[in-house]
Every structure is written in structure tokens, then in C-alpha cells.
Write a protein that holds these residues in place. Structure first.
Motif, PDB file in Angstrom:
ATOM      1  N   GLN A 153       5.680 -15.099  -4.768  1.00  0.00           N
ATOM      2  CA  GLN A 153       6.307 -15.682  -3.572  1.00  0.00           C
ATOM      3  C   GLN A 153       7.411 -14.791  -3.018  1.00  0.00           C
ATOM      4  N   TRP A 154       8.015 -13.957  -3.869  1.00  0.00           N
ATOM      5  CA  TRP A 154       9.100 -13.085  -3.414  1.00  0.00           C
ATOM      6  C   TRP A 154       8.635 -12.067  -2.372  1.00  0.00           C
ATOM      7  N   ALA A 155       7.329 -11.748  -2.346  1.00  0.00           N
ATOM      8  CA  ALA A 155       6.858 -10.621  -1.540  1.00  0.00           C
ATOM      9  C   ALA A 155       7.238 -10.781  -0.065  1.00  0.00           C
ATOM     10  N   GLY A 156       6.867 -11.910   0.529  1.00  0.00           N
ATOM     11  CA  GLY A 156       7.147 -12.105   1.954  1.00  0.00           C
ATOM     12  C   GLY A 156       8.621 -12.126   2.269  1.00  0.00           C
ATOM     13  N   SER A 157       9.434 -12.658   1.339  1.00  0.00           N
ATOM     14  CA  SER A 157      10.869 -12.763   1.605  1.00  0.00           C
ATOM     15  C   SER A 157      11.571 -11.418   1.496  1.00  0.00           C
ATOM     16  N   CYS A 158      10.857 -10.384   1.001  1.00  0.00           N
ATOM     17  CA  CYS A 158      11.464  -9.054   0.892  1.00  0.00           C
ATOM     18  C   CYS A 158      11.659  -8.377   2.247  1.00  0.00           C
ATOM     19  N   TRP A 159      10.923  -8.832   3.268  1.00  0.00           N
ATOM     20  CA  TRP A 159      11.040  -8.126   4.549  1.00  0.00           C
ATOM     21  C   TRP A 159      11.014  -9.067   5.759  1.00  0.00           C
ATOM     22  N   TYR A 160      11.059 -10.376   5.516  1.00  0.00           N
ATOM     23  CA  TYR A 160      10.878 -11.339   6.615  1.00  0.00           C
ATOM     24  C   TYR A 160      11.892 -11.174   7.734  1.00  0.00           C
ATOM     25  N   PHE A 161      13.088 -10.714   7.394  1.00  0.00           N
ATOM     26  CA  PHE A 161      14.146 -10.521   8.389  1.00  0.00           C
ATOM     27  C   PHE A 161      13.765  -9.455   9.407  1.00  0.00           C
ATOM     28  N   LEU A 162      12.873  -8.541   9.053  1.00  0.00           N
ATOM     29  CA  LEU A 162      12.340  -7.572  10.018  1.00  0.00           C
ATOM     30  C   LEU A 162      11.261  -8.223  10.871  1.00  0.00           C
ATOM     31  N   GLY A 163      10.548  -9.187  10.284  1.00  0.00           N
ATOM     32  CA  GLY A 163       9.485  -9.881  11.017  1.00  0.00           C
ATOM     33  C   GLY A 163       9.997 -10.593  12.259  1.00  0.00           C
ATOM     34  N   TYR A 164      11.170 -11.191  12.162  1.00  0.00           N
ATOM     35  CA  TYR A 164      11.740 -11.869  13.336  1.00  0.00           C
ATOM     36  C   TYR A 164      11.916 -10.895  14.500  1.00  0.00           C
ATOM     37  N   ILE A 165      12.336  -9.697  14.202  1.00  0.00           N
ATOM     38  CA  ILE A 165      12.581  -8.692  15.239  1.00  0.00           C
ATOM     39  C   ILE A 165      11.271  -8.269  15.895  1.00  0.00           C
ATOM     40  N   LEU A 166      10.196  -8.249  15.109  1.00  0.00           N
ATOM     41  CA  LEU A 166       8.903  -7.758  15.599  1.00  0.00           C
ATOM     42  C   LEU A 166       8.035  -8.846  16.216  1.00  0.00           C
ATOM     43  N   TYR A 224      13.385   2.633   4.227  1.00  0.00           N
ATOM     44  CA  TYR A 224      14.283   3.664   4.747  1.00  0.00           C
ATOM     45  C   TYR A 224      13.799   5.054   4.322  1.00  0.00           C
ATOM     46  N   ASP A 225      13.392   5.174   3.077  1.00  0.00           N
ATOM     47  CA  ASP A 225      12.944   6.469   2.554  1.00  0.00           C
ATOM     48  C   ASP A 225      11.680   6.963   3.248  1.00  0.00           C
ATOM     49  N   ILE A 226      10.830   6.047   3.712  1.00  0.00           N
ATOM     50  CA  ILE A 226       9.607   6.477   4.419  1.00  0.00           C
ATOM     51  C   ILE A 226       9.807   6.372   5.936  1.00  0.00           C
ATOM     52  N   GLU A 227      11.057   6.250   6.368  1.00  0.00           N
ATOM     53  CA  GLU A 227      11.469   6.346   7.780  1.00  0.00           C
ATOM     54  C   GLU A 227      10.900   5.238   8.653  1.00  0.00           C
ATOM     55  N   ILE A 228      10.859   4.028   8.093  1.00  0.00           N
ATOM     56  CA  ILE A 228      10.457   2.858   8.870  1.00  0.00           C
ATOM     57  C   ILE A 228      11.681   2.164   9.452  1.00  0.00           C
ATOM     58  N   VAL A 229      12.789   2.150   8.699  1.00  0.00           N
ATOM     59  CA  VAL A 229      14.044   1.558   9.176  1.00  0.00           C
ATOM     60  C   VAL A 229      15.127   2.642   9.181  1.00  0.00           C
ATOM     61  N   VAL A 278       0.838  -1.211   0.000  1.00  0.00           N
ATOM     62  CA  VAL A 278       0.000   0.000   0.000  1.00  0.00           C
ATOM     63  C   VAL A 278       0.868   1.254   0.000  1.00  0.00           C
ATOM     64  N   GLN A 279       1.935   1.232   0.792  1.00  0.00           N
ATOM     65  CA  GLN A 279       2.815   2.413   0.835  1.00  0.00           C
ATOM     66  C   GLN A 279       3.516   2.606  -0.515  1.00  0.00           C
ATOM     67  N   LEU A 280       3.916   1.508  -1.137  1.00  0.00           N
ATOM     68  CA  LEU A 280       4.519   1.598  -2.473  1.00  0.00           C
ATOM     69  C   LEU A 280       3.538   2.223  -3.454  1.00  0.00           C
ATOM     70  N   TYR A 281       2.278   1.809  -3.379  1.00  0.00           N
ATOM     71  CA  TYR A 281       1.257   2.356  -4.272  1.00  0.00           C
ATOM     72  C   TYR A 281       1.068   3.856  -4.022  1.00  0.00           C
ATOM     73  N   LYS A 282       0.993   4.235  -2.760  1.00  0.00           N
ATOM     74  CA  LYS A 282       0.760   5.641  -2.430  1.00  0.00           C
ATOM     75  C   LYS A 282       1.909   6.534  -2.877  1.00  0.00           C
ATOM     76  N   LYS A 283       3.109   5.971  -2.964  1.00  0.00           N
ATOM     77  CA  LYS A 283       4.277   6.734  -3.406  1.00  0.00           C
ATOM     78  C   LYS A 283       4.509   6.620  -4.915  1.00  0.00           C
ATOM     79  N   PHE A 332      10.824   0.924  15.284  1.00  0.00           N
ATOM     80  CA  PHE A 332      11.990   1.690  14.810  1.00  0.00           C
ATOM     81  C   PHE A 332      13.158   1.560  15.784  1.00  0.00           C
ATOM     82  N   GLU A 333      12.870   1.606  17.077  1.00  0.00           N
ATOM     83  CA  GLU A 333      13.940   1.466  18.076  1.00  0.00           C
ATOM     84  C   GLU A 333      14.564   0.079  18.025  1.00  0.00           C
TER      85      GLU A 333
END
Length: 801
Positions: free
Chosen positions: A488-501, A551-556, A140-145, A517-518
Motif C-alpha cells: 500500500q505504501w507504493a502509491g503514497s510515495c509519489w501521490y503529491f506529484l500526481g496532484y500537480i499532473l 531527482y537522481d534520474i532528473e524527473i524532479v 521499472v526505473q528503480l529496477y533498471k538502476k 518537470f516545469e
């Protein structure tokens, strides 16, 4: 005798019941290490012995870093959406989630059986709605940008599978036909409306910011070449007897006088014009169109072409230049047309040789450029400049003549993001009666639970069959849902952040929260990422793209997700990659049953460097099994007491700790195991062993072989705490007995004598002692030493005249 079957089960249960591997985020510990494996697709066949090579490597590093006081994150999860599960479900008339969950359970039990220190409360599953709500949110954020849009595009369509396939899912068979990787079904090009993500907007960042990473240079080059950025100029050439120009792109305008042909791609407008009236041309195009562009583009492949019976006019010499359609000029690069300069380009050279075209050298060496007309140096044009300056001057002349303009080109295409499948993330998108897009903000938009997942038959997703899900009414207005799903690539694009959350209750800290973010500030980037080189391009490229967007939308808080990457080599059987179709797969369950998990772990690391592809040897497995028994027998039979005064063994012990620590730091785990073997041999020579030294040895061993190490620690050394919580032992340099060095002395490369010298000797001292050796002095008589080449503690070579 050590009974691995009983012992493996005992310690698996101990670690589970005591929650030994539960992740603890030590808030005040600034020494962090995020160690990540590329998460697997949970296929029905389970693990093969290729998987544990990388997993064991990261497990050793994780245990070692934890013992050295690091706060460790070492998680595991499942890349579980995708076509294989959907096809299996269709064939067996079951829901894909049932099949997927069974496979996950099988994989998980296999990983647990190998003693890996994963906390499975941290696991992520891309098919979990709590996970993919954030995949949808990122879309959704990609679409909005403005980075996601629907386009009419030619796609790889597989009728039998009822879906669009990505390029990497399409193969070329022995007859040159395009077929699906799964099932080998026919694949055709078909125009369709599809979602695309504008990854090309990030092309420059994806190249330039590789410099922020500690990746192998080869891997960086693969990514850079895939993106294919080149700075150059478009040149408009007149076509003889035609009122149109042909626009060619070149990054080396300094070679313009070496052009002997123009090459165009198979879908260039000239080709499309001529194909209607030339059957031979049509047959040529049909033949080469069935082969992937990147295969045709390889330098080592034969280059093929077809003369279009047209000529371009050279802009400075007015000479006629023949125009060929070729199989190696890429349609998506530049304008689909190149200047063929065979004297200075390898592909062009092969093409020109085959079709007997002139080869005109216009650059004398790699540092200076002398552009000429092929017969003499044209000093009025360019003379003796370095190549960069020459290119710039030629570009200026082209622009001044109003026949061209500067341009940056990329081979990278925008990312085709639609799949006509059921088993994937739904797009949170609605369409009104006029085709306007409305975003669904209430996430997750979950997949409807249905067994009606057969292809729709008209090119749409199976979801198109489910009218009650597709048609919705909101606020009195009617809408239709997007029926395609994400790849199938979609989930693997950010899964490494999922572990942290991931939280213990199975939910996730919101990706767009200050708390997230912290956590990202603390844990990102991933410090060590290990996986196969087959993901060197697409997974890494796509995940870097998404991360940079976040990073550009200040999430990481940083620009690159993976600091260091190691590509593990394959394990081969009879010289080939293991596969079920070849019947050469080794099942890790069989090795664990017959020889124990420790044997499998040690063997896969001892085979060689992590990045090397190596042959599986049954004899090698048995050899490691015997060594595990030998270690256990040492503790079973030797007297182990406190304060053993054995100066020689103490020296060997400290030397072992020094060497094994360095080998692990250098990721040379095969050599670290060799150091353990050497030390055990020394222990067998002693009458008594020191309990502190042996306890520290077992700490080291536990990183590699945790089952036998825990058993020895508990049964023989009488320690009650798991070795997982131990501190890494320190060595004492002063207790290492320094041996004399044997330094070969060469004269003009030939060894003439051996200098026996003490340790820590300087280069000058080596030289002074060497020239006094009788054999050396004899060979130096009447000669002059013109150079000294010294490799510290290794060799001295005297160059004499």
C-alpha cells in the motif's frame, strides 16, 4: 436565529455550482503555496473527528494565503489499495473496487459538508490505472538502476490472511505471540522469494539532506534514529577454546577498557551453534523472538540475557569477557554483537546490574577521555584527549594491531516490497522458462477484473489462481507474470506529484515529460504538509527515498519533497485515542447535523495547538455553537453603516487585525479565534458598527467558518462575490491607541513596585525612572547594582549586593 442546516446546504450548493474552489494555476504568479494533507485510506466507517483537525487547519491556511495573493494548491485524494478492502471483499463476496468506491464517495461527501476548499477534479486515487501506471513506471526505473531485486528473505507470514505482512502490520499479543494487526491472526517467520527495494543505498542522503527541510527537530531525530547510522570500527576478538573470532562493532572504541561482557543477537552464529544442544537456550530464544526488536530495544524495558558459557579474550588486557545472548542487541546492526560497557551505556548498565556483572568507569567526563584498565589511568594508551581524538587514536591502534577495520553501520533494512494480495498494484514483470526477468513496458498493467481473490493456498498471491492472466505469449515465447502485488505504501510515495499532473479529463501529464518537470519546478517542494505522527517514519522515509531517486534520474528539480511538516495531535475521548472497539468515537456527521460545520471547524481549532493531543469536550462544542450564533446575531441586530467615527473601536479593530494576522502566520489558530472573540465582544459595546471594518472581520472569519461568513456577507453586507476571492485586510498601526505599560520592578527577584510608563520606552529610560521610585530607592540604599535583567515592556529585575 441562525439556521445552520439550511445555510450549510445553501452554500455547499453555491460553491459547487459556481466552481468556487476550482484550482487555477496563475501562470504569472511566483508566490505559490502547496499545502497538503496526508491523504486518507477510505475505510467503511468514514471520517471521525480526528480527521478534520488537520484538514481544517490546512483549509484555514490555504484560504488565508490565497487572500494574501498566493497561488494555492490544496488537493485531496485517496490511498485506496490495501488489505482491509480485500478482506472486506472476501468476507462479503464482492469486488474490492465496489467497496472502495462507495467509501470514497462517503468520505468525499463528508469533506464537502465541512466546506473544505478542495478541487475534487484534482483528486488522485491510487487504485486508478491512470495513476498507478506511473507507480509501475517508477518501479521499472528503480529496477533498471539496480535498486529493485528479488531476494530470498525471511518474512512475516500470516496464513489466515494469506499474505506477507510488513513489520508495522504485526503486533505482539499479551502472551508474547506475533499476530496480524488486522484480525489478530498468528504470524510466523517464513523464507520466501520477495521483491526488495534497496533503500539502504540512500541511507546517507536520507539523513544528511534532512538539513534542507524545516521539520521539527523531534521528527528529524525519529527518522535519523530509524536509519541508525553510526561510524565505528569492527574488532575481532578471540574466543577461548575456539578457533574462531567474534566480530563486534562499536562506535566508541575509547571505552574498550570498560568492556565487561559481549552481547550478541538471538540469531548470531554462536547462538545457532549452541541452540541445537541447549534446550534452555532454545526456550529463551523462543520467548524473546516473539517480541518486536524495536520493543525489546527500548531503554525503559527490562534487559534479558543468557550466558553462552563462552568467553572472548580482551585484545589488550587478555582478560576473559563472558558472552551473553541478549534481547536488545539487534541482529541487523553491525555484526549482531556489541561490547557491553555498562559504565557508559544505559542499556548495558541495566543488563550488567541484573546479571551482577562488573561496571568499570573509564571516561571521567563527557569532554575528556582517560582510557585505562579499570584500576588506574593507563597514560601509555590514552590520556586526557577529547573523545573524538581518543576514538581516532584507539581505532589506529586496533588497525595497527590488525584486529579490526573501520566501518559505517545502519539499522535501516532494505524495503520488502512484495505482498501476496490481489488488491494492489501489479508488478509489470514477466519471467521466461529460465526465470529471467523481462519488464513490461506497455503500462499500465491493470489488475484482472475478477471476484476470485481468495488466497492461493500455497503462499502465492490470489493472482496465481488466474492462469489466463498469469500465462502470456509474446512473439511466440511463453512467459509467466509476477503474481505478487506492491504494498500500500507504493502509491503514497509519489501521490503529491500526481496532484500537480492531474488534468481535468482524469488523465495525467506524463511524469517523465518536460511539461511535468516545469510544473514541478514551480510547485515543489510541498510548502506545508500536515498529518499524524504515526507516519513519521515509514511513509515519510519511503516517499523521500522515491523522490530522491526521481531527482537522481532528473524527473524532479529538488532533493526533498516536503519543506515544512506539522504533526497534528490526536483528539482523545476519556483520555484515550478514539476507536470503534472502545466505543468512544465521535461522528463528525452528528456534530454537523446538531451544531453546523462551522462549529466543528472552530471547535477543533480552538481546542489548542495543532500539534497537541487534546480531550474532546461536549460542553466546548456547545460553547462554540453559541458563539457562532452570537456573531450572526450581532449583524442581525446592530446598525452597520459607513464612516462610523468610533476612535476606541477603530483602535480595537486595527489591533485585532494586527494580532489575528500574526497568530495565523505563527500557525496559532486557537489564539487567532480568541482574537476574533475579543473583537466581537468589543463590537457588542458599540451603538453602531462601521461596514468596512465588519466586512474585513467577516473576511477573517471566512477562513475559519466559511458558511456563516458567506451568509452574513451576502444577506447583511449585501456583497455578491464569494469571500474566497477577497483580499486579506490591512491594519493601520497609527490608529492603535497606545496604552501605558505596567512594568514590575524587582530587586533580587522580588517585586518591590510597579512602574507606569508610556509605550515604546527604552531599557535605559525604564531603569532611570525605576531607580527614582521611592520604594525602589529605599531598597537600593547602601546597595550596589551588579546586574540588570530587562524583558522589554514586561519586567525589570535589579540584582544588588
Amino acid at each position: 436565529m441562525y439556521n445552520h442546516n439550511l445555510n450549510d446546504k445553501k452554500w455547499i450548493e453555491y460553491w459547487k455550482s459556481n466552481k468556487t474552489y476550482k484550482f487555477v494555476d496563475e501562470k504569472n504568479n511566483n508566490k505559490k503555496m502547496y499545502i497538503l494533507d496526508m491523504f486518507p485510506y477510505p475505510s467503511g466507517s468514514g471520517l471521525h473527528v480526528g480527521h478534520p483537525k488537520g484538514y481544517t487547519f490546512t483549509d484555514v491556511i490555504s484560504r488565508y494565503k490565497k487572500m494574501n495573493g498566493y497561488n494555492i494548491l490544496h488537493p485531496m485524494g485517496w490511498d485506496a489499495f490495501g488489505l482491509p478492502a480485500e478482506q472486506y471483499a472476501l468476507e462479503n463476496k464482492k469486488h474490492p473496487s465496489e467497496f472502495t468506491n462507495k467509501n470514497i464517495e462517503k468520505f468525499k461527501n463528508q469533506l464537502i459538508s465541512l466546506g473544505y476548499c478542495y478541487d475534487f477534479e484534482k483528486e488522485v486515487n491510487t487504485t486508478d490505472p491512470q495513476f498507478y501506471r506511473w507507480t509501475q513506471w517508477i518501479f521499472v526505473q528503480l529496477y533498471k538502476k539496480g535498486l529493485a531485486e528479488i531476494k530470498d528473505i525471511d518474512v512475516n507470514w500470516c496464513e489466515a490472511l494469506g499474505t506477507v505482512l510488513a513489520d508495522e502490520e504485526v503486533l505482539t499479543d499479551s502472551k508474547g505471540n506475533k499476530v496480524s494487526e488486522r484480525g489478530k491472526h498468528p504470524v510466523i517467520k517464513k523464507p520466501m522469494k520477495q521483491w526488495v527495494l534497496k533503500i539502504t543505498k540512500y541511507a546517507d542522503k536520507l539523513i544528511d539532506e534532512l538539513e534542507l527541510t524545516d521539520w521539527p527537530i523531534g521528527l528529524k531525530n525519529i527518522q535519523t534514529n530509524w536509519i541508525g547510522r553510526s561510524f565505528g570500527i569492527n574488532i575481532n576478538l578471540k574466543i577461548e577454546n575456539d578457533n574462531r573470532d567474534i566480530k563486534v562493532f562499536t562506535s566508541r572504541s575509547d571505552t574498550i577498557f570498560g568492556v565487561t561482557f559481549i552481547g550478541v543477537s538471538i540469531d548470531h552464529y554462536l547462538v545457532k551453534d549452541l541452540i541445537k544442544s541447549d534446550n534452555n537456550l532454545k526456550n529463551f530464544i523462543d520467548k524473546i523472538a516473539s517480541i518486536k526488536e524495536y520493543e525489546r530495544n527500548k531503554i525503559e524495558n527490562e534487559k534479558n540475557g543468557y550466558f553462552l558459557n563462552k568467553y572472548a579474550i580482551h585484545p589488550f588486557t587478555n582478560k576473559k569477557i563472558p558472552i551473553y545472548v541478549t534481547d536488545y542487541v539487534l541482529s541487523n546492526y553491525g555484526n549482531g554483537a556489541i561490547m557491553g560497557v555498562p559504565a557508559h551505556d544505559e542499556r548495558d548498565f541495566l543488563f550488567a546490574k541484573k546479571y551482577k556483572l562488573p561496571i568499570i568507569k573509564v571516561i571521567e567526563n563527557e569532554n575528556e577521555c582517560y582510557c585505562g584498565d579499570g584500576k588506574h589511568i593507563n597514560s601509555d594508551f590514552i590520556n586526557g584527549l577529547n573523545i573524538a581524538m581518543a576514538i581516532e587514536q584507539v581505532n589506529e591502534k586496533i588497525i595497527a594491531a590488525k584486529i579490526g577495520n573501520k566501518q559505517v553501520n545502519y539499522k535501516l533494512k532494505d524495503w520488502l516490497f512484495s505482498r501476496q494480495r490481489y488488491w494492489g498494484e501489479p508488478f509489470p514483470v514477466l519471467f521466461d522458462d529460465n526465470g529471467n526477468i523481462i519488464i513490461e513496458e506497455n503500462l499500465p498493467l491493470t489488475l484482472p477484473n475478477t471476484n476470485n481473490i481468495s488466497p492461493s493456498g500455497d503462499g502465492q498471491s490470489p493472482l496465481a489462481n488466474l492462469s489466463s492472466w498469469v500465462n502470456v505469449e509474446i512473439g511466440g515465447k511463453k512467459y509467466k507474470r509476477e503474481t505478487n502485488t506492491m504494498p500500500q505504501w507504493a502509491g503514497s510515495c509519489w501521490y503529491f506529484l500526481g496532484y500537480i499532473l492531474k488534468k481535468d479529463d482524469g488523465t495525467y501529464i506524463p511524469l517523465n515529460s518536460s511539461e511535468a518537470f516545469e510544473l514541478f519546478k514551480k510547485w515543489m517542494p510541498v510548502d506545508l504538509y500536515v498529518g499524524g505522527q504515526e507516519h513519521a517514519v515509514l511513509h515519510l522515509l519511503y516517499s523521500r527515498f522515491w523522490y530522491k531517486f526521481l531527482y537522481d534520474i532528473e524527473i524532479v528539480p529538488n532533493k526533498e519533497p516536503f519543506q515544512k511538516i506539522i504533526n497534528q495531535g490526536m483528539i482523545l475521548r476519556n483520555g484515550e485515542k478514539m476507536s470503534k472497539s472502545k466505543g468512544n468515537v465521535v461522528n463528525p456527521d452528528d456534530i454537523v447535523k446538531d451544531y453546523g460545520a462551522d462549529t466543528l471547524r472552530l471547535y477543533e481549532l480552538f481546542m489548542g495547538p495543532i500539534s497537541a493531543s487534546l480531550e474532546w469536550m461536549d460542553d466546548g462544542v456547545f460553547g462554540i455553537y453559541k458563539w457562532v450564533q452570537r456573531v450572526y446575531r450581532l449583524f442581525e441586530t446592530k446598525e452597520i453603516i459607513e464612516n462610523v467615527n468610533n476612535v476606541e473601536l477603530t483602535s480595537k479593530y486595527n489591533e485585532f487585525l494586527k494580532n489575528v494576522t500574526q497568530k495565523i502566520e505563527d500557525y496559532d489558530l486557537n489564539l487567532a479565534i480568541s482574537e476574533m472573540m475579543i473583537f466581537i465582544n468589543e463590537c457588542y459595546k458599540a451603538d453602531k458598527l462601521d461596514i468596512n471594518q465588519m466586512h474585513n472581520f467577516i473576511k477573517v472569519l471566512s477562513c475559519f467558518a466559511p458558511f456563516v461568513a458567506e451568509e452574513i456577507n451576502f444577506s447583511f453586507l449585501k456583497n455578491k462575490e464569494s469571500l474566497f476571492f477577497s483580499s486579506w485586510p490591512k491594519y493601520d498601526e497609527t490608529k492603535i491607541i497606545k496604552k501605558d505599560l505596567n512594568i514590575p520592578i524587582q530587586i533580587n527577584g522580588k517585586i518591590r513596585d510597579i512602574l507606569i510608563s508610556p509605550n515604546n520606552i527604552t531599557e535605559d529610560q525604564v531603569y532611570q525612572l525605576a531607580v527614582k521610585l521611592p520604594k525602589i530607592a529605599q531598597h537600593l540604599e547602601g546597595k550596589t547594582i551588579v546586574k540588570k535583567i530587562y524583558v522589554k515592556d514586561k519586567i525589570l529585575n535589579l540584582i544588588v549586593k
